[in-house]
Write an enzyme that holds these catalytic residues in place. Structure first.
Site, PDB file in Angstrom:
ATOM      1  N   SER A 139       0.868  -1.188   0.000  1.00  0.00           N
ATOM      2  CA  SER A 139       0.000   0.000   0.000  1.00  0.00           C
ATOM      3  C   SER A 139       0.900   1.232   0.000  1.00  0.00           C
ATOM      4  O   SER A 139       2.087   1.137   0.353  1.00  0.00           O
ATOM      5  CB  SER A 139      -0.843  -0.009   1.284  1.00  0.00           C
ATOM      6  OG  SER A 139      -1.460   1.243   1.497  1.00  0.00           O
ATOM      7  N   TYR A 152      -2.167  -1.293  10.444  1.00  0.00           N
ATOM      8  CA  TYR A 152      -2.126  -1.390   8.977  1.00  0.00           C
ATOM      9  C   TYR A 152      -0.795  -0.866   8.440  1.00  0.00           C
ATOM     10  O   TYR A 152      -0.149  -1.517   7.616  1.00  0.00           O
ATOM     11  CB  TYR A 152      -3.303  -0.589   8.401  1.00  0.00           C
ATOM     12  CG  TYR A 152      -3.511  -0.750   6.916  1.00  0.00           C
ATOM     13  CD1 TYR A 152      -4.229  -1.834   6.404  1.00  0.00           C
ATOM     14  CD2 TYR A 152      -3.003   0.187   6.015  1.00  0.00           C
ATOM     15  CE1 TYR A 152      -4.438  -1.971   5.035  1.00  0.00           C
ATOM     16  CE2 TYR A 152      -3.211   0.049   4.649  1.00  0.00           C
ATOM     17  CZ  TYR A 152      -3.930  -1.026   4.166  1.00  0.00           C
ATOM     18  OH  TYR A 152      -4.135  -1.169   2.810  1.00  0.00           O
TER      19      TYR A 152
HETATM   20  P1  NAD Z   1     -11.471  -6.109  -0.127  1.00  0.00           P
HETATM   21  O1  NAD Z   1     -12.066  -6.105   1.236  1.00  0.00           O
HETATM   22  O2  NAD Z   1     -12.354  -5.981  -1.317  1.00  0.00           O
HETATM   23  O3  NAD Z   1     -10.575  -7.401  -0.340  1.00  0.00           O
HETATM   24  C1  NAD Z   1      -9.913  -8.041   0.701  1.00  0.00           C
HETATM   25  C2  NAD Z   1      -9.885  -9.505   0.354  1.00  0.00           C
HETATM   26  O4  NAD Z   1      -9.238 -10.207   1.413  1.00  0.00           O
HETATM   27  C3  NAD Z   1     -11.296 -10.076   0.207  1.00  0.00           C
HETATM   28  O5  NAD Z   1     -11.322 -11.027  -0.832  1.00  0.00           O
HETATM   29  C4  NAD Z   1     -11.503 -10.758   1.570  1.00  0.00           C
HETATM   30  O6  NAD Z   1     -12.418 -11.834   1.479  1.00  0.00           O
HETATM   31  C5  NAD Z   1     -10.097 -11.250   1.824  1.00  0.00           C
HETATM   32  N1  NAD Z   1      -9.840 -11.561   3.237  1.00  0.00           N
HETATM   33  C6  NAD Z   1     -10.072 -10.817   4.330  1.00  0.00           C
HETATM   34  N2  NAD Z   1      -9.753 -11.502   5.434  1.00  0.00           N
HETATM   35  C7  NAD Z   1      -9.300 -12.711   5.023  1.00  0.00           C
HETATM   36  C8  NAD Z   1      -8.851 -13.870   5.694  1.00  0.00           C
HETATM   37  N3  NAD Z   1      -8.791 -13.939   7.013  1.00  0.00           N
HETATM   38  N4  NAD Z   1      -8.491 -14.937   4.945  1.00  0.00           N
HETATM   39  C9  NAD Z   1      -8.577 -14.916   3.590  1.00  0.00           C
HETATM   40  N5  NAD Z   1      -8.993 -13.842   2.909  1.00  0.00           N
HETATM   41  C10 NAD Z   1      -9.365 -12.765   3.623  1.00  0.00           C
HETATM   42  O7  NAD Z   1     -10.362  -4.948  -0.129  1.00  0.00           O
HETATM   43  P2  NAD Z   1      -9.352  -4.461  -1.249  1.00  0.00           P
HETATM   44  O8  NAD Z   1      -9.447  -3.008  -1.238  1.00  0.00           O
HETATM   45  O9  NAD Z   1      -9.513  -5.200  -2.517  1.00  0.00           O
HETATM   46  O10 NAD Z   1      -7.941  -4.853  -0.571  1.00  0.00           O
HETATM   47  C11 NAD Z   1      -7.071  -5.846  -1.092  1.00  0.00           C
HETATM   48  C12 NAD Z   1      -5.648  -5.556  -0.663  1.00  0.00           C
HETATM   49  O11 NAD Z   1      -5.243  -4.310  -1.221  1.00  0.00           O
HETATM   50  C13 NAD Z   1      -5.468  -5.422   0.848  1.00  0.00           C
HETATM   51  O12 NAD Z   1      -4.241  -6.007   1.238  1.00  0.00           O
HETATM   52  C14 NAD Z   1      -5.438  -3.915   1.044  1.00  0.00           C
HETATM   53  O13 NAD Z   1      -4.714  -3.554   2.192  1.00  0.00           O
HETATM   54  C15 NAD Z   1      -4.730  -3.483  -0.216  1.00  0.00           C
HETATM   55  N6  NAD Z   1      -4.931  -2.080  -0.562  1.00  0.00           N
HETATM   56  C16 NAD Z   1      -6.196  -1.598  -0.860  1.00  0.00           C
HETATM   57  C17 NAD Z   1      -6.348  -0.254  -1.190  1.00  0.00           C
HETATM   58  C18 NAD Z   1      -7.698   0.353  -1.569  1.00  0.00           C
HETATM   59  O14 NAD Z   1      -7.805   1.573  -1.677  1.00  0.00           O
HETATM   60  N7  NAD Z   1      -8.740  -0.424  -1.805  1.00  0.00           N
HETATM   61  C19 NAD Z   1      -5.230   0.582  -1.217  1.00  0.00           C
HETATM   62  C20 NAD Z   1      -3.975   0.056  -0.909  1.00  0.00           C
HETATM   63  C21 NAD Z   1      -3.841  -1.272  -0.588  1.00  0.00           C
END
Ligand code: NAD
Length: 257
Positions: A139, A152
């Protein structure tokens, strides 16, 4: 089809960025293993849809990324992998003094320790083949900080550190490890926050996105899951064979500030 014949395991991939990355890897020809902690018919249907749309093999394996044993079992049940995308992640926002201990533990386990376990399980197979790609979804918070996101930010900085160590341990063996550092990405999770923010700030959708949510993102535009997926495909390509142990920001200029 540059990734034809490669098997990709993407953790946390039944929604958002993980699913977006899975779709772009499948478009490039990779066979796909989707994952989350649920085991619903719709999870398995997602894999069937991917297989049909892109003509690859795809399956869904349930495993809870907060549990080290299940992380390792995911890779084993997949039959090993050529491409490992560590994407599963959760968030909790609170000051350090009030931060619930169980939330701290869960964030460190899911966002950081899971990548250690899956990497440990995937490396022997990659070494045997002399080819592997590890893509860790970190991130902008792996490179910078914000208040109230201690777990985080600590976990994501940890992911960047783990990425560097992984790259050094396998350098010269056909295996690379890199971290993608997204800024704000428009996922269903983020989309769902927009109505609340509109109400809270008494602003229309456009204004709340530009002036509140994307305040730190100079482009004032969300990154998309397709762009994160495209970056992962690049990191898996031959062109990126010497790109290792580094971070690629997809953040509209956030970390340039
Ligand atoms: P999201 O909530 O849509 O996706 C998260 C995924 O992780 C989902 O598929 C969820 O089911 C899974 N998950 C959660 N807990 C879990 C567990 N215990 N075991 C297995 N799977 C699990 O969110 P996202 O925004 O797609 O985030 C995905 C990644 O990207 C994360 O690591 C997040 O930190 C990172 N990220 C997101 C953003 C953003 O703006 N959306 C920005 C930077 C980084």
């Amino acid at each position: 089809m540059p990734l034809k014949g490669k098997r990709a395991v993407i953790t946390g991939s039944n929604s958002g960025i993980g699913l977006g990355v899975a779709r772009e890897l499948a478009r490039a020809g990779a066979d796909i293993v989707l994952n989350s902690f649920t085991d619903r018919a719709e999870d398995h249907a997602l894999a069937a849809d991917l297989a049909k749309e892109f003509g690859v093999s795809a399956r869904y394996i349930r495993a809870d990324m907060s549990n080290g044993g299940e992380c390792r079992a995911l890779v084993e049940q997949a039959g090993g992998c050529d491409i490992l995308v560590n994407n599963a992640g959760i968030q909790h926002v609170a000051g350090i003094e009030e931060f619930p201990v169980e939330k701290w533990d869960a964030i460190v386990a899911i966002n950081l320790s899971s990548a250690f376990h899956t990497t440990a399980a995937a490396l022997p197979g990659m070494k045997a083949k002399g080819w592997g790609r590890i893509v860790n979804v970190a991130s902008a918070h792996g490179l910078t900080a914000s208040p109230f996101k201690s777990a985080y930010v600590a976990a994501k900085h940890g992911v960047v550190g783990l990425t560097k160590v992984t790259a050094l341990e396998v350098a010269g063996q056909g295996i690379t490890a890199n971290a993608i550092c997204p800024g704000y990405v428009l996922t269903p999770l983020v989309e769902a926050q927009i109505p609340d923010q509109m109400k809270k700030h008494n602003m229309d959708r456009e204004t709340v996105i530009k002036n509140v949510m994307l305040e730190r993102q100079p482009s004032r535009q969300f990154a998309t899951v397709e762009q994160i997926g495209g970056t992962a495909v690049y990191l898996c390509s031959d062109a990126a064979a010497q790109v290792t142990g580094t971070t690629i920001s997809v953040d509209g200029g956030w970390t340039a500030l």
